[in-house]
Design a protein around this motif. Structure first.
Motif, short mmCIF file in Angstrom:
data_model
loop_
_atom_site.label_atom_id
_atom_site.label_comp_id
_atom_site.label_asym_id
_atom_site.label_seq_id
_atom_site.Cartn_x
_atom_site.Cartn_y
_atom_site.Cartn_z
N GLY A 42 0.82 -1.21 0.00
CA GLY A 42 0.00 0.00 0.00
C GLY A 42 0.85 1.25 0.00
N PRO A 43 0.30 2.36 -0.46
CA PRO A 43 1.07 3.61 -0.52
C PRO A 43 1.42 4.12 0.87
CG PRO A 43 -1.25 4.01 -1.03
CD PRO A 43 -1.07 2.53 -0.96
N LYS B 76 5.51 5.08 6.77
CA LYS B 76 4.95 5.00 8.13
C LYS B 76 5.88 4.20 9.05
CE LYS B 76 0.68 3.90 8.70
NZ LYS B 76 -0.61 3.17 8.56
N ALA B 77 6.46 3.12 8.51
CA ALA B 77 7.36 2.29 9.32
C ALA B 77 8.59 3.08 9.75
CB ALA B 77 7.75 1.04 8.55
N LEU B 78 9.19 3.80 8.81
CA LEU B 78 10.39 4.55 9.13
C LEU B 78 10.09 5.76 10.00
CD1 LEU B 78 12.24 4.40 5.67
CD2 LEU B 78 12.38 2.83 7.62
#
Length: 429
Positions: free
Chosen positions: A339-340, A345-347
């Motif tokens: 997904g975009p 978001k993780a970083l």
């Protein structure tokens, strides 16, 4: 004298699961077949007599009978010792030979008189024959590394654990399994090189095995061109070494106009030339390898970039206790939904907490290589690689910032595992 046992390849992983998470033992399933030890004999080429060749076949240990599911005692698990005791009577009459020749293999070196003589060196462990041989008990720390004596990994093991007994292993897999099977106490394995990049094989093995990163060590790599005594470099027709070492010395070897051939490791190339007396072939290896195998160094520092450093990981069966009184690094691996903005978001979970990332590496998953997604456009279907993300960041798991970052990441990561939280190598090289 050497004992050899052939063990099913899944043994170490199954037992490491039992060690790593005892609460999941009930859900783990394995076949419960009785263990059979078949003793075969072969003639020794050195003298009359025989050595025992033990073959366990395709054995799958029942988890409730595994030598690793007992309460761990100082030194070695008692049940593992009992399995070894079954074998001990087969080689008591060979004990004197072990004392006189404890290492079990030899290499060629040059004596002061100019004649070649035998010098005893440790024999490399093989995953096909040696991983169930009787462990040695003693106070000296045993550290596994990949290669043969003289390899850069041996130097890294000595730097990581001064005064240790370095145990050579033929393959990276063998080093991981020997640590899981209590044959050694630690393992030191390369993970990345400043010129060659990441050693992806060891990334995959870190995920496959339930071992813990407990430290790191950085080692400068100084490649030497070497050959048999009396052979000038102009007479060389080919040069052998590990493929990364050959690539790192591209300019020097191109000027020589030699044929390049890749082998498993650098020191193994030097050992091969010395053992077979090949005079038209040179090796690229360490200065120590030349000293061990009696080769003459024709040129030092032949790598294209002088700033050539390899980072090694120190592995153990148990993790170290994270602390906040010195610089720590934490290594994790995770997966995300497609997904975009998912990777962003993780970083961001680290950036928002002022945690510095020192490494990020993506690797396609092997068991689930492709992700099929319906693009909601009639019959249109998209196919993506499904990736694992390996991340190193500068923070200890004792730091609340790291705990909160991983807690935040776990909210949307489909898989997350901490490979280790360990002291950083901040010593000057």
């Amino acid at each position: 004298m050497a004992l050899h046992l052939s063990v099913a390849s899944g043994l170490g992983f199954a037992d490491s699961i039992a060690l790593g998470d005892r609460n999941n033992l009930a859900s783990a399933t394995t076949s419960c077949k009785p263990t059979q030890i078949v003793v075969k004999k072969r003639q020794s080429p050195a003298r009359d007599g025989c050595r025992a060749l033990y073959s366990m076949g395709a054995v799958s240990w029942p988890l409730n009978e595994s030598p690793f599911t007992e309460e761990l005692k100082p030194g070695r698990p008692a049940q593992w010792q009992s399995y070894c005791a079954v074998l001990s009577s087969q080689w008591l009459d060979e004990e004197q030979e072990v004392k006189e020749n404890p290492n079990g293999s030899a290499n060629l070196a040059v004596s002061p008189s100019g004649l070649r003589e035998m010098v005893q060196l440790p024999r490399a462990l093989s995953s096909n024959t040696d991983l169930a041989s009787q462990p040695r008990h003693g106070s000296t720390l045993r550290v596994a590394y990949q290669g043969v004596p003289g390899a850069y990994s041996e130097s890294a093991a000595a730097k990581a654990y001064p005064g240790c007994e370095a145990v050579p292993c033929e393959q990276f897999d063998t080093a991981f399994q020997s640590l899981e099977l209590w044959l050694v106490d630690r393992a030191v394995l390369p993970i990345e090189n400043s010129l060659g990049g990441t050693i992806h094989r060891n990334c995959d093995l870190l995920l496959r095995h339930r071992l813990h990163i407990v430290g790191e060590v950085q080692l400068p790599v100084n490649h030497c061109l070497m050959a048999l005594p009396g052979v000038p470099k102009e007479h060389l027709k080919r040069v052998i070494s590990h493929q990364q070492a050959l690539a790192q010395c591209e300019q020097t070897l191109s000027k020589l106009g030699v044929v390049r051939e890749a082998v498993d490791d650098t020191a193994g190339a030097a050992q091969f030339i010395a053992a077979h007396g090949i005079r038209d072939t040179g090796a690229v290896a360490s200065k120590r390898a030349a000293e061990i195998y009696g080769l003459n160094i024709l040129a030092e520092g032949i790598q294209d970039d002088k700033a050539n450093v390899t980072r090694f990981l120190m592995l153990a069966r148990e993790p170290v206790i994270p602390r906040n009184d010195r610089p720590f690094k934490t290594s994790i691996v995770f997966t995300l939904d497609e997904g975009p903005g998912m990777l962003f978001k993780a970083l961001a979970t680290f950036a928002s907490r002022d945690i510095n990332l020192t490494k990020i590496e993506s690797r396609p998953q092997r068991r689930k290589a492709m992700r099929v997604v319906d693009e909601k456009s009639g019959s249109s279907v998209a196919k993506y690689f499904d990736y694992l993300f390996y991340v190193d960041f500068e923070a200890s798991m004792a730091d609340p910032r790291a705990q909160n970052a991983l807690g935040n990441l776990q909210e949307f990561a489909t898989f997350l595992r901490v490979l280790g939280s360990y002291p950083m190598d901040v010593k000057p090289m």
